[in-house]
Enzyme design. Sequence first.
Site, PDB file in Angstrom:
ATOM      1  N   CYS A 142       0.840  -1.200   0.000  1.00 16.57           N
ATOM      2  CA  CYS A 142       0.000   0.000   0.000  1.00 16.57           C
ATOM      3  C   CYS A 142       0.872   1.246   0.000  1.00 16.57           C
ATOM      4  O   CYS A 142       2.052   1.204   0.324  1.00 16.57           O
ATOM      5  CB  CYS A 142      -0.900   0.029   1.240  1.00 16.57           C
ATOM      6  SG  CYS A 142      -1.934  -1.426   1.457  1.00 16.57           S
ATOM      7  N   ASP A 197      22.058  35.116 -15.780  1.00 19.38           N
ATOM      8  CA  ASP A 197      20.782  35.692 -16.212  1.00 19.38           C
ATOM      9  C   ASP A 197      20.536  37.034 -15.518  1.00 19.38           C
ATOM     10  O   ASP A 197      20.676  37.158 -14.292  1.00 19.38           O
ATOM     11  CB  ASP A 197      19.656  34.714 -15.883  1.00 19.38           C
ATOM     12  CG  ASP A 197      18.313  35.203 -16.365  1.00 19.38           C
ATOM     13  OD1 ASP A 197      17.978  34.929 -17.528  1.00 19.38           O
ATOM     14  OD2 ASP A 197      17.604  35.865 -15.578  1.00 19.38           O
TER      15      ASP A 197
END
Length: 506
Positions: free
Chosen positions: A34, A437
Amino acid sequence: MLLDENRCWEAMASRDRRFEGRFVAAVLSTGVYCRPGCPARLPRRANVRFFPHAAAAQAAGFRACLRCRPEVAPGQPASAGTSATVARALRLIGAGALDGASLSALSARLGVGSRHLTRLFQVHLGVAPGAVARARRVHFARRLLDDTDLGMAEVAFAAGFGSIRRFNEAVRTAFGQPPGALRIRRRGEPGAGLRVSLPYRPPLDWQALLGFLRARAVPGVERVEDDRYLRTVATPEGPAVLEVRTAEGAALCARLDPPRPSALLEVATRVRRVFDLDADPEAVARVLRRDPLLGPAIRARPGLRVPGAWEPFEGLVRAVVGQQVSVAAAARLAGRLVALLGARLDPPAGEGLTYLFPGPAALAAADPAALPLPEARARALTGLAARVACGDLALAVGASLEATLDALGGLPGVGPWTAQVVAMRALGEPDAFPAGDLCLRRALGTPGAPAGEGEVLARGEAWRPWRAYAAQHLWALDAAAQAPGAGKVASGSGQRAAPPAPSLSP
């Protein structure tokens, strides 16, 4: 990967769904495994074993729980506790590296021997690479049984099985029942295309993803309308239109029209990459929220993801086209490129979707002078396309950041910024970081004085291995600061905004 069984038990006992996808719990008394959020009655602690991957539980003889459906838990186990080689291998397998290819070929891409790779998988996951690939196929098949009206043979081949017999055996082993018994109800809608549900770990900032894709949509190829994303895709059966929208629960719904069953597994894999559905927001937040600037940003936007490219070559083209221009200008240039070289849909799909994005061969054969780009960039683009077309440049999803930068470094038209953006967007590298950047430098600098690239790199060392997510938050902070009327950088940094400038974030 060594699991702390006490922590796993606590997570299982509390039914904490944040741990879904990180481990599965197998119950000796029932023979099933599970996920942590299973609603069934809690078993005795002495009867529970924990595995880092569903494939490991299946290899140990356990079958998937029919109630909590552990096979639909999003993503692979977190890579933080695994070796870098295993983490990259999992990403490659998730991208289909073992679908029709050998373990030797996968090992060669990783730079290790197949026996060594198998040993690493046994140590970290308790299962061989082939079992992980088989689990991926059988779990995807189960999803198709639930979500579509495809016949059994179509499900088998769409999920990557070479024969019906192997498909039936795999489903019986995984779920303890034949495929027909699992199809309790069919949710497919006749005439509505082919749908599949793609789960993720919440939270997910769906509107931020749509906003990113809307601003960069290539005319003729992509469209963002209302609450859905559409684009044209090429498949072995012919072109189709993909639609992605939110679904019930923590999932997206992907639909192909017309139906292309054989392409569905590949399409689902690419959708997961474009929308970054395998991310673990909690793992990312644990690292980034310690930063005084990123901490408030994480709390304000906990579901921010790193959007990807549909296909690596397309990501490379869009990164080159977008050099030193605004986002809007890059989208327009890409649209003109598509109209010139892309295959036209006949008949058009409607909703402004009329072309397929051109492949490497089409761009390599193009006359640079005819491309809607500056001459130097046009020549660089056709040269890169020729390298990809002949196999000299391999753009591999799951490749290490270092290997990607080595492959792209020094190529005409590809500087450090472009190489990092390709690694981030096209190849899904979570630690890619274009430190040069301008937007990142502004977000980390002082008013009117952006931080230097070296300063940005030094600051980013604390954000590994999630620097791509840090960059995404910094771009969001900078965009908020540059918005008209903004007086401060978002999330309470206290920095005055710089004068408005066009968005250059990739």
